[in-house]
Design an enzyme around this catalytic site. Structure first.
Site, PDB file in Angstrom:
ATOM      1  N   GLU A   1       1.643  -0.357 -13.761  1.00  0.00           N
ATOM      2  CA  GLU A   1       2.909  -0.407 -13.050  1.00  0.00           C
ATOM      3  C   GLU A   1       3.879  -1.291 -13.856  1.00  0.00           C
ATOM      4  OE1 GLU A   1       2.228  -1.028  -8.860  1.00  0.00           O
ATOM      5  OE2 GLU A   1       0.860   0.922  -8.907  1.00  0.00           O
TER       6      GLU A   1
ATOM      7  N   HIS B   1       5.081   2.220  -5.545  1.00  0.00           N
ATOM      8  CA  HIS B   1       4.127   1.361  -4.766  1.00  0.00           C
ATOM      9  C   HIS B   1       4.830   0.680  -3.576  1.00  0.00           C
ATOM     10  CE1 HIS B   1       0.600  -1.613  -5.670  1.00  0.00           C
ATOM     11  NE2 HIS B   1       0.642  -1.298  -4.218  1.00  0.00           N
TER      12      HIS B   1
ATOM     13  N   ARG C   1      -5.158   1.958  -5.266  1.00  0.00           N
ATOM     14  CA  ARG C   1      -4.638   1.290  -6.631  1.00  0.00           C
ATOM     15  C   ARG C   1      -4.647   2.293  -7.541  1.00  0.00           C
ATOM     16  NH1 ARG C   1      -2.940  -1.893  -4.012  1.00  0.00           N
ATOM     17  NH2 ARG C   1      -3.250  -4.254  -3.648  1.00  0.00           N
TER      18      ARG C   1
ATOM     19  N   GLY D   1     -11.533   2.586   5.476  1.00  0.00           N
ATOM     20  CA  GLY D   1     -10.990   1.342   6.142  1.00  0.00           C
ATOM     21  C   GLY D   1     -10.139   1.420   7.092  1.00  0.00           C
TER      22      GLY D   1
END
Lengths: 328, 313
Positions: free
Chosen positions: A274, A292, A245, A166
Site C-alpha cells: 500500500e 485500507h 493484511r 477473532g
C-alpha cells in the site's frame, strides 16, 4: 539524573509531575499521531522519544498506528511491561521479543470489529451483486441499454469460510447467519465455544466454501496463506474478501487467478505494498477495491480512545487489561 | 401449447425467453411495435402478456387484445398493470412474490453499507490513483444505527431481520400495526422518520403510498439521515429528494428505483453521497431462474384451467 542538570524550567516541572502521573511513552512515527493527547495528558505523563532520559523508566508504550516496535526499539526500554496498541493488527510489533521479555500487548480489536465486519460484508455484497459496477454503469448513462446487463449472484445459502475467527471474524459470522449463509472457519485452534464447522486445513475450507473472508492476524505462519492452491480449491464461482493484511494473500497469484477467471471476484481493503495496487485490477469489473479503511469511522476512533485510556488505566491500577493479545 | 400466443411487453432474461419459446409462440413488443400490420394480425391471437416492473399491461394494451386471459408479471410489483381493467375483463393477473425477497433485502442492506461506508467512492478513489496522493476520509458506521422501515411486508421483514444482526434498533410504519411483530410501530411516517437515521422504503406502490416520502419526511429524517429505496421510484418525491441531497439537508441515499426509469436525474450523477443502481434488486441468476419458473408455472396453470400459483387478483 541528567534532567536535574539541565537548567530548563520545563524539565523541572516534568520532574515534579513524574511523581504524580504515571509515565507513558507515545511511540508515533510520522505521519501517525493521536488526536486525543490532551485527554491523556490530564491522566498520564507523556514522553515521545526513545532518547528521552525517562525512557529507561517507562513501563508502558502507546503504539500509534503501525509505528514499528522492533527488538531495537525494545532495547531502549528495559523497564517496559506493556505495549498498548491502537490498531487491530499487531504485526508491526516484535511479538517474539515481547514474549521473551514477558511484555503484554493489547490491540484495538474490540473498537474496530463491528466496523471491520460491516465493511467486509459491504464488500461481499458489492462483489456478488455488482453494486459498484452498476453504480458506474448508471453514472456513465448506460442504463437505457440495460437489456444485456449481467445478473449478480445470490448471497443467501452460500457457504462462507471465515479465515480467522477473532473479533472481526465473529462479528462477520453473526451478521451473515441472518442472510442465510452457512458458516465454517479456519483458525490457529478450534474454538470450543463455537458451533460452526472447523477446518484445520485452509484448502479444505476453500474446497467447501463459495466465499472466503480473510480477517486473521498476519504472522510468519499466515504470510501468503491464500495462494494459487487455495484459490483453485475455492473454484471458479468463488469470491475472496480481504480485510486482514495484504500479505495474507499472494497478490501476484490473486491477480493471475482473477484475470484468468479462476475465481469469480474479490473485494480487497488491503494490499501487499500500500498504497500501490496492481494496475491489472483496475481493468477488472469483478473486483471492488478500497484504500485500507474498513475500520475507519468516527465511531470506531471514539471507541478506540476509550479502549486505549481503559487499557492504560487498567495497567496502572493492576486490573485485567481490556484487550490483551494472546502471544502464544 | 405452441399455438398459444404470448406478448412480452418488455425485455426479460434470456432464460425466461427460452422457456417461453419452448411452450408458446412468443412476440416481443419492442420488435413488433414498429410493424403496425403484424401488430394488427397478432392482436386477435394474444392470450397472455408477460410484463415486468418497468412495463406491464396498461389500458391501451388490454383494450387492443380482445383474447387476453392472463397478465403474468415478471416482478413482485404490479403498479404497471391496470388492475381495474383486468378485473372488468376477467383477466387473471399474477406476480412473483417471495422468491425475490432475500435478494431485494440483501440489496437494500448492501446499498445502506455502500452509502454510509462510501464503498463505491472508495473503489473510484483507488482506481483513479488518488490513494498514492493521500488518505481517504472517515466514513459513517452502519452497525447500531436506528433503522426505520416503511412497509413491513415480506421485503421489510427480511430487511429488519438482517439489520438486527448489525445491532440496529428497528421501527416501522405501515397501513396497520403487525401484531406478530416485536418492532416498534409508528402509525405516522413523520414520527418514524424522526426516530431513525436509516430509512428503508419497502412497501407496495399504491395511490396512498405515492410520494409517501416527501419534504416533511425528509426534514424529519434530518441532515444525518439516509434513505434507501428498493420499492418504487414514485414512493419518493424525487425533486424534493434531489434538493435535500444537493443542499445537505439529507446525508445520503441509496436508490435502486427512480420515478422515470431508466432516466436518472443528472444532478445525482455527480454526487458522492448517493449510490445508484439500475433496478437490480432481484437481479441474480438464482432468483431470475426462480422468478422465470414461477411465470411459466402461472401461465401453464392458467391454460390448463388450473388455479394459478400467485394471483394478484
Amino acid at each position: 539524573m541528567k534532567a536535574s542538570l539541565d537548567g530548563s524550567n520545563q524539565s523541572g516541572e516534568k520532574m515534579a509531575a513524574m511523581d504524580e502521573l504515571p509515565l507513558v511513552l507515545v511511540h508515533a512515527l510520522p505521519p501517525f499521531e493521536i488526536s486525543f493527547k490532551g485527554r491523556l495528558q490530564s491522566r498520564f505523563q507523556l514522553i515521545d522519544s526513545l532518547d528521552s532520559t525517562f525512557a529507561p523508566h517507562v513501563s508502558v508504550l502507546l503504539c500509534v498506528g503501525p509505528s514499528p516496535v522492533s527488538s531495537d526499539t525494545l532495547r531502549h526500554l528495559p523497564s517496559l511491561q506493556c505495549i498498548v496498541g491502537s490498531s487491530a493488527g499487531v504485526d508491526h510489533i516484535d511479538l517474539a521479543e515481547c514474549r521473551r521479555r514477558g511484555i503484554t500487548v493489547t490491540n484495538a480489536g474490540p473498537s474496530f470489529c463491528e466496523d471491520g465486519a460491516d465493511f467486509a460484508i459491504g464488500l461481499l455484497i458489492d462483489v456478488l451483486r455488482r453494486i459498484s459496477a452498476a453504480d458506474r454503469y448508471v453514472r456513465a448513462g448506460l442504463w437505457p441499454m440495460k437489456g444485456d446487463y449481467p445478473l449478480g449472484s445470490k448471497l443467501g445459502g452460500k457457504r462462507v469460510g471465515i479465515v480467522g475467527l477473532g473479533n472481526i471474524g465473529s462479528e462477520i459470522a453473526k451478521r451473515l447467519v441472518a442472510f442465510g449463509c452457512r458458516i465454517a472457519y479456519n483458525s490457529r485452534n478450534k474454538k470450543s465455544s463455537v458451533s460452526f464447522p472447523y477446518y484445520a486445513n485452509i484448502c479444505n475450507l476453500a474446497a467447501n466454501s463459495d466465499i472466503l473472508i480473510i480477517c486473521c492476524a498476519l504472522t510468519k505462519e499466515t504470510h501468503h496463506l491464500i495462494n494459487k492452491d487455495v484459490m483453485t480449491a475455492l473454484g471458479k464461482e468463488g469470491v475472496i474478501i480481504n480485510v486482514g493484511r495484504g500479505a495474507l494473500i499472494n497478490e501476484k497469484e490473486l491477480v493471475q487467478c482473477l484475470e484468468q477467471g479462476q475465481i469469480r471476484g474479490a473485494g480487497l481493503d488491503v494490499f501487499e505494498n500500500e498504497p500501490d495496487v496492481p494496475k491489472e485490477l483496475f481493468e477488472l469489473e469483478n473486483v471492488v477495491l478500497s484504500p485500507h479503511k474498513a475500520i475507519a469511522t468516527p465511531e470506531s476512533f471514539a471507541s478506540l480512545q476509550e479502549l486505549i485510556v481503559g487499557n492504560l488505566e487498567a495497567f496502572f491500577s493492576n486490573k485485567p487489561l481490556l484487550s490483551p493479545v494472546n502471544l502464544e | 401449447m405452441e399455438n398459444i400466443c404470448v406478448l412480452l411487453t418488455y425485455p426479460v432474461p434470456e432464460y425466461l425467453v427460452q422457456e417461453l419459446e419452448k411452450r408458446f409462440t412468443v412476440f416481443k413488443f419492442l420488435e413488433v411495435a414498429s410493424n403496425p400490420q403484424l401488430l394488427r394480425e397478432i392482436s386477435n391471437s394474444i392470450r397472455a402478456i408477460v410484463g415486468t416492473a418497468v412495463c406491464g399491461a396498461d389500458a391501451g394494451f388490454i383494450d387492443a387484445l380482445p383474447k387476453l386471459e392472463i397478465v403474468a408479471s415478471y416482478s413482485v410489483g404490479f403498479d404497471k398493470i391496470d388492475l381495474v381493467k383486468c378485473k372488468e375483463r376477467g383477466i387473471t393477473v399474477t406476480n412473483t412474490p417471495d422468491v425475490l425477497t432475500d435478494d431485494v433485502a440483501d440489496s437494500a442492506i448492501g446499498l445502506a453499507l455502500a452509502t454510509l461506508r462510501r464503498i463505491c467512492v472508495c473503489d473510484r478513489f483507488v482506481r483513479s490513483g488518488k490513494w498514492k496522493k493521500g488518505e481517504f476520509e472517515l466514513t459513517t458506521k452502519f452497525s447500531g444505527k436506528s433503522v426505520g422501515i416503511v412497509g413491513l411486508g415480506r421485503r421489510g421483514s427480511a430487511i429488519a431481520k438482517r439489520a438486527e444482526a448489525f445491532g440496529s434498533s428497528i421501527s416501522y410504519h405501515s397501513r396497520s400495526e403487525k401484531q406478530e411483530s416485536n418492532y416498534k410501530y409508528y402509525s405516522n411516517i413523520i414520527d418514524l422518520a424522526t426516530s431513525c437515521q436509516i430509512l428503508f422504503v419497502a412497501c407496495a406502490l399504491t395511490k396512498e403510498t405515492h410520494h409517501i416520502v416527501d419534504r416533511k419526511v425528509i426534514d424529519a429524517l434530518g441532515p444525518k439521515g439516509i434513505i434507501i429505496n428498493i420499492g418504487r421510484g414514485a414512493h419518493i418525491d424525487e425533486p424534493e429528494l434531489m434538493s435535500a441531497l444537493l443542499e445537505g439537508r439529507l446525508a445520503g441515499a441509496g436508490l435502486d428505483v427512480f420515478e422515470h426509469e431508466p432516466e436518472v436525474p443528472e444532478e445525482l450523477l455527480g454526487l458522492e453521497n448517493v449510490v445508484l443502481q439500475p433496478h437490480v434488486g432481484s437481479d441474480t441468476v438464482e432468483t431470475s431462474v426462480a422468478m422465470s419458473d414461477l411465470v411459466i408455472d402461472n401461465l401453464e396453470a392458467c391454460f390448463q384451467n388450473k388455479p394459478v400459483l400467485t394471483p394478484v387478483i
